[in-house]
Scaffold this motif. Structure first.
Motif, short mmCIF file in Angstrom:
data_model
loop_
_atom_site.label_atom_id
_atom_site.label_comp_id
_atom_site.label_asym_id
_atom_site.label_seq_id
_atom_site.Cartn_x
_atom_site.Cartn_y
_atom_site.Cartn_z
N ARG A 7 2.17 -8.38 7.28
CA ARG A 7 2.77 -7.05 7.45
C ARG A 7 4.28 -7.12 7.28
O ARG A 7 4.88 -6.25 6.64
CB ARG A 7 2.42 -6.49 8.83
N HIS A 139 -12.96 4.23 20.96
CA HIS A 139 -13.61 3.68 19.77
C HIS A 139 -14.76 2.76 20.18
O HIS A 139 -15.80 2.71 19.51
CB HIS A 139 -12.57 2.92 18.95
N ASN A 175 -11.27 -11.70 13.85
CA ASN A 175 -11.53 -10.46 14.61
C ASN A 175 -12.26 -10.73 15.93
O ASN A 175 -13.02 -9.90 16.40
CB ASN A 175 -12.34 -9.48 13.75
N GLN A 209 -17.08 -2.50 13.22
CA GLN A 209 -15.63 -2.48 13.43
C GLN A 209 -14.92 -3.39 12.44
O GLN A 209 -13.86 -3.04 11.90
CB GLN A 209 -15.31 -2.92 14.86
N LEU A 212 -14.90 -1.75 9.05
CA LEU A 212 -13.87 -0.70 8.98
C LEU A 212 -12.50 -1.31 8.70
O LEU A 212 -11.73 -0.78 7.88
CB LEU A 212 -13.85 0.08 10.29
N VAL A 213 -12.18 -2.43 9.35
CA VAL A 213 -10.90 -3.10 9.13
C VAL A 213 -10.79 -3.56 7.67
O VAL A 213 -9.75 -3.38 7.01
CB VAL A 213 -10.74 -4.29 10.08
N LEU A 215 -12.45 -2.37 5.07
CA LEU A 215 -12.41 -1.20 4.19
C LEU A 215 -11.00 -0.61 4.15
O LEU A 215 -10.47 -0.32 3.06
CB LEU A 215 -13.40 -0.15 4.69
N LEU A 216 -10.38 -0.45 5.32
CA LEU A 216 -9.02 0.09 5.36
C LEU A 216 -8.02 -0.88 4.73
O LEU A 216 -7.04 -0.46 4.12
CB LEU A 216 -8.62 0.39 6.81
N GLY A 217 -8.28 -2.18 4.87
CA GLY A 217 -7.40 -3.17 4.25
C GLY A 217 -7.44 -3.10 2.74
O GLY A 217 -6.40 -3.16 2.07
N TYR A 219 -8.30 -0.47 0.98
CA TYR A 219 -7.63 0.79 0.61
C TYR A 219 -6.11 0.63 0.65
O TYR A 219 -5.40 1.09 -0.25
CB TYR A 219 -8.05 1.91 1.57
N GLY A 220 -5.60 -0.03 1.71
CA GLY A 220 -4.16 -0.22 1.84
C GLY A 220 -3.59 -1.05 0.70
O GLY A 220 -2.53 -0.72 0.15
N THR A 222 -4.84 -1.41 -2.29
CA THR A 222 -4.92 -0.61 -3.52
C THR A 222 -3.81 0.42 -3.58
O THR A 222 -3.15 0.59 -4.60
CB THR A 222 -6.29 0.10 -3.61
#
Length: 232
Positions: A7, A139, A175, A209, A212-213, A215-217, A219-220, A222
């Motif tokens: 990050r 969540h 995770n 869970q 989801l991490v 998938l969002l990773g 997307y981020g 991309t």
């Protein structure tokens, strides 16, 4: 914990934020998170003390063993060895060729750590911190209603497992895989859920869970690649 470092690298690449300073803000965030979870844990333990005592006893983790560690002579031998090495490095610091480079890096990190002083709206910062942790909890809590065998468990049971699972995730596994499952399964069994159903719950909830991490990773990454092309 490679995500914390990556990050900082992304911020340095795309937002021209110093890597060392952003790493300092990560340290500050983790300090705030640690304080928050300790407050949550303290409140939960006070409300559910018998549950935690029974859980520690059933899993073979006895509180007196921690006190025995503090009274062990080997604990203090190791502690003094660390102190001795730190003192030696301190007195030899100016003779080490990388001293100035490390010193500058540490100073930048310290600037990031002290960035909390520059927060314009402290109440809003605290509200967001609380809201983030509330989202973490709900969540997890809402997944109870996805299974017939956990739907009857109340919010306090979810809070106990949330605290236990949070500390389990600290173990450096992907995770929290493994330690998180062990804690959740053990606590579910304590609340009367059989081992098979507890295993199903832990496996499915953790898998979703984690998905989801991921998938969002994806997307981020991309979205970042497209943002980088637009800047060029």
């Amino acid at each position: 914990r490679i995500g914390e470092v990556s990050r900082c690298g992304i911020l340095a690449k795309y937002n021209n934020v110093s890597f060392a300073k952003s790493l300092g803000t990560v340290v500050t965030e983790r300090m705030i998170d640690t304080l928050t979870i300790l407050l949550i844990t303290g409140g939960t333990v006070l409300l559910q003390m018998p549950v935690f005592v029974t859980f520690l006893q059933q899993t073979g983790t006895k509180i007196p063993s921690f006190l025995h560690l503090l009274t062990s002579v080997w604990f203090y031998i190791v502690l003094f060895c660390f102190i001795g090495v730190a003192a030696l490095l301190y007195f030899l610091r100016k003779t080490l060729f990388f001293y100035e480079k490390v010193k500058g890096f540490v100073l930048h990190i310290w600037e990031g750590v002290m960035s909390l002083k520059g927060v314009r709206n402290i109440p809003l910062f605290l509200f967001y911190t609380f809201a983030i942790w509330a989202c973490y909890f709900f969540h997890f809590y809402f997944t109870f209603y996805c299974f017939a065998f956990t739907a009857h468990l109340g919010m306090m049971a979810a809070l106990v497992m949330f605290v236990g699972g949070t500390f389990a995730v600290v173990v450096p596994t992907p995770n929290g895989a493994g330690p998180w499952h062990f804690v959740i399964i053990s606590m579910l069994m304590f609340y009367g859920i059989n081992e098979t159903e507890a295993g199903i719950f832990a496996l499915i909830v953790h898998a979703i869970q984690t998905f989801l991490v991921v998938l969002l990773g994806v997307y981020g990454l991309t979205a970042l690649s497209f943002a980088g092309r637009q800047r060029k």
